[in-house]
Design an enzyme around this catalytic site. Structure first.
Site, PDB file in Angstrom:
ATOM      1  CG  ASP A  50      29.294 -34.340  -1.159  1.00 46.40           C
ATOM      2  OD1 ASP A  50      30.189 -33.593  -1.600  1.00 46.40           O
ATOM      3  OD2 ASP A  50      28.498 -34.952  -1.893  1.00 46.40           O
TER       4      ASP A  50
ATOM      5  CG  ASP B  70      29.855 -29.954  -4.404  1.00 43.56           C
ATOM      6  OD1 ASP B  70      30.463 -30.368  -5.415  1.00 43.56           O
ATOM      7  OD2 ASP B  70      29.422 -30.715  -3.518  1.00 43.56           O
TER       8      ASP B  70
END
Length: 176
Positions: free
Chosen positions: A132, A150
């Site tokens: 991330d 995401d």
């Protein structure tokens, strides 16, 4: 005339499939490239602030799911949930997408969701965690750290839900 109708239907189905595969492949490709860039350029470095700190680039590895849920589970449990169960779920979703005769918009939403899920699943299989690197917000009001996959998942769910709500509204309107 029946042969012409069959040909037209096959062409529409082929075009639909091509566009859905294109959506999924470009989403997965974009996510994979941005994760490689984040790993190369952001790992072991302080967070970078952009656009008056409304966007932060910050490398993180997430061993859990959404908002690191399950990150502290034992490794075997994490693998069972995030690799095996998620892989099975994504496989079932892929089969459902290919068998679907529903609206193209709903299918596009599922394709985005599936692409994001597959790309994060690839990270889990290869690394044991998901890379991330994005965080957005203003002041103290900020998101968790996330990635392009995401974003695809959230947009895919939103498109699917909105298309489903519209279809239900339209069917209610025609029933009255």
């Amino acid at each position: 005339e029946t042969a012409r109708v069959i040909r037209e239907r096959a062409m529409r189905t082929g075009l639909r499939l091509f566009v859905l595969v294109l959506i999924a492949a470009s989403t997965i490709g974009c996510d994979r490239v941005t994760k490689q860039l984040a790993t190369a350029l952001l790992a072991d470095k302080p967070a970078q602030s952009l656009l008056a700190d409304s966007v932060r680039l910050e490398y993180a590895e997430n061993a859990g799911g959404f908002l690191s849920l399950g990150a502290r589970l034992p490794p075997g449990a994490r693998s069972a949930i995030f690799i095996v169960a998620t892989g099975l779920f994504l496989g079932v979703l892929l089969v459902a997408l290919f068998r679907s005769r529903g609206s193209f918009v709903r299918s596009a939403g599922v394709a985005l969701f599936l692409a994001g899920g597959v790309s994060n699943w690839i990270d889990r299989v290869l690394r044991g965690s998901v890379v991330d690197f994005l965080n957005v917000g203003v002041g103290w009001l900020r998101t968790g750290i996330f990635n392009v996959a995401d974003v695809a998942i959230v947009i895919g769910v939103a498109i699917f839900v909105l298309a489903e709500l519209r279809a239900r509204r339209d069917s209610t309107d025609t029933a009255c």
